[in-house]
Scaffold this motif. Structure first.
Motif, PDB file in Angstrom:
ATOM      1  N   VAL A 351       0.845  -0.890   0.623  1.00 12.44           N
ATOM      2  CA  VAL A 351       0.037   0.172  -0.094  1.00 12.44           C
ATOM      3  C   VAL A 351       1.119   1.573   0.159  1.00 12.44           C
ATOM      4  CG1 VAL A 351      -2.103   1.545   1.444  1.00 12.44           C
ATOM      5  CG2 VAL A 351      -1.955  -1.705   1.510  1.00 12.44           C
ATOM      6  N   VAL A 352       0.896   1.845  -1.458  1.00 10.69           N
ATOM      7  CA  VAL A 352       1.892   2.643  -1.140  1.00 10.69           C
ATOM      8  C   VAL A 352       1.516   4.478  -0.354  1.00 10.69           C
ATOM      9  CG1 VAL A 352       3.062   4.450  -3.146  1.00 10.69           C
ATOM     10  CG2 VAL A 352       2.981   2.066  -3.368  1.00 10.69           C
ATOM     11  N   ASP A 353       0.123   4.456  -0.871  1.00  7.02           N
ATOM     12  CA  ASP A 353      -0.240   5.352   0.242  1.00  7.02           C
ATOM     13  C   ASP A 353      -1.714   4.970   0.787  1.00  7.02           C
ATOM     14  OD1 ASP A 353      -2.247   8.004  -0.169  1.00  7.02           O
ATOM     15  OD2 ASP A 353      -1.137   8.979  -1.454  1.00  7.02           O
ATOM     16  N   LYS A 354      -1.627   4.614   1.912  1.00  3.01           N
ATOM     17  CA  LYS A 354      -2.422   4.430   2.763  1.00  3.01           C
ATOM     18  C   LYS A 354      -3.929   5.430   2.726  1.00  3.01           C
ATOM     19  CE  LYS A 354      -3.324   3.116   7.105  1.00  3.01           C
ATOM     20  NZ  LYS A 354      -3.066   2.814   8.952  1.00  3.01           N
ATOM     21  N   GLU A 355      -3.752   6.522   2.473  1.00  3.72           N
ATOM     22  CA  GLU A 355      -4.828   7.473   2.620  1.00  3.72           C
ATOM     23  C   GLU A 355      -6.139   7.743   1.129  1.00  3.72           C
ATOM     24  OE1 GLU A 355      -5.860  12.689   3.123  1.00  3.72           O
ATOM     25  OE2 GLU A 355      -4.120  11.494   2.414  1.00  3.72           O
ATOM     26  N   LEU A 356      -5.266   7.013   0.031  1.00  2.00           N
ATOM     27  CA  LEU A 356      -5.755   6.616  -1.203  1.00  2.00           C
ATOM     28  C   LEU A 356      -6.700   5.007  -0.781  1.00  2.00           C
ATOM     29  CD1 LEU A 356      -3.724   7.708  -3.957  1.00  2.00           C
ATOM     30  CD2 LEU A 356      -6.107   8.407  -3.764  1.00  2.00           C
TER      31      LEU A 356
END
Length: 363
Positions: A351-356
């Motif tokens: 998961v590179v961008d947790k917010e996305l």
């Protein structure tokens, strides 16, 4: 090209030297887009067996090369001729990038276009991939992610999913037919079981690991056979299930040296064995071809239309992707260790961008 809100530099996990671990580096963000290219803010990216092949110099990859060919993200910038996507769209990145558009494959059916012989490259293999804060996708091969499919579910579908989905189509198995999967308890196999069952196909799952057999069961397979019992016993058991004929077709997703012959052996006479795994050499006993007339058909990834159909089926049928998640590009080395451990169930995903991934970012 100036892109508002996109930083000039980003982190990328790259193959810098063959047969060496990945390196995390700061590199320029690729904002100079071609006509059909899209810049995606990476949400998730997964690790595949092919990534190991790149590390081991199985391909003439020019280094350094950003790894991962299974990526997802949100479009933040579009090339001048992109018409099928808009900024803010949730996208599963297509592997092929820069097809020529003029060769017989590009001019042929949609499901030939991934075979373009003059292509710029496949992401993560010949051109930079998705283990980065941002990555470039080609709109002619990428797909829209349905609203009820997460980024982490979609990432492994970019290669593993479309590969096994197309292999089932190539097998020509239909509702009621028996289809055997050799190596059924891995990242591709557990998806294949579910796709086949959703189509009404009867599944025989063949596996050699306890972890894999457990995943086969979790994926819905009712008939799970253990390779460790020996080929003669396997063939006997398959014939008992199929009224004595053998499976209508088999799909081999195991790279073990004996797997291709085993897949042929459990297939009925005049049937088809679809080879998906990519060992250096594929070995099959001549009796399977000459005396039993088993046909061997190779299959690669799928074209854009078939890939979108697969994603829609994932949405409709609630296909489950067994995931092993890490958070942040700095955790990719741990992900690689897990993938090589022999103990992993399903797919290894960063998961590179947790917010996305959690759906809280503004689109």
């Amino acid at each position: 090209m100036a892109t508002q809100g996109v930083p000039e530099q980003m982190t990328a996990v790259q193959v810098v030297e063959f047969n060496k671990p990945y390196e995390s580096r700061r590199v320029p963000t690729p904002t100079d887009l071609g006509e059909y290219e899209m810049l995606l803010k990476t949400a998730t990216a997964s690790f595949c067996h092919t990534d190991t092949m790149v590390i081991k110099a199985a391909f003439p990859t020019k280094l350094p090369c950003t790894a991962s060919h299974e990526g997802t993200g949100v479009a933040v910038a579009l090339g001048s001729k992109v018409r099928n996507f808009k900024v803010g769209d949730r996208i599963m990145t297509g592997l092929p990038k820069g097809p020529c558009g003029t060769c017989s494959n590009c001019q042929g059916p949609d499901d030939w276009r991934q075979y373009c012989e003059n292509i710029e490259g496949h992401i993560g293999i010949f051109v930079d991939g998705a283990f980065a804060d941002y990555h470039v996708a080609d709109c002619r091969n990428s797909c829209h992610i349905p609203d009820n499919v997460s980024f982490s579910d979609a990432a492994p579908l970019a290669c593993a999913g479309i590969t096994i989905y197309r292999a089932i189509a190539v097998s020509q198995a239909k509702s009621g037919d028996w289809l055997a999967f050799v190596g059924a308890g891995g990242g591709l196999g557990h998806l294949g079981i579910q796709f086949a069952l959703a189509k009404g196909i009867q599944v025989i799952a063949i596996e050699a690991r306890d972890e894999g057999m457990e995943l086969c069961k979790k994926s819905g397979a009712k008939h799970i056979l253990d390779v460790r019992e020996g080929r003669d016993k396997l063939v006997e058991d398959v014939k008992a299930l199929t009224g004595g004929s053998g499976a209508f077709a088999a799909i081999n997703v195991s790279a073990h040296e004996s797997a291709a012959t085993l897949a042929c052996a459990v297939t009925r006479m005049h049937g088809t064995m679809v080879q998906v795994a990519a060992p250096t050499n594929i070995s099959v006993e001549f009796e399977q071809l000459l005396f039993r007339d088993v046909r061997i058909q190779g299959s690669l990834i799928a074209g854009q239309e078939v890939s979108q159909q697969m994603l829609n089926d994932v949405s409709t049928f609630g296909i489950h992707i067994e995931k092993n998640l890490v958070y942040g590009l700095e955790q990719v080395p741990d992900l690689v260790k897990l993938a090589h451990s022999g103990k992993m169930k399903g797919k290894a995903i960063c998961v590179v961008d947790k917010e996305l991934e959690e759906g809280t970012a503004k689109k």
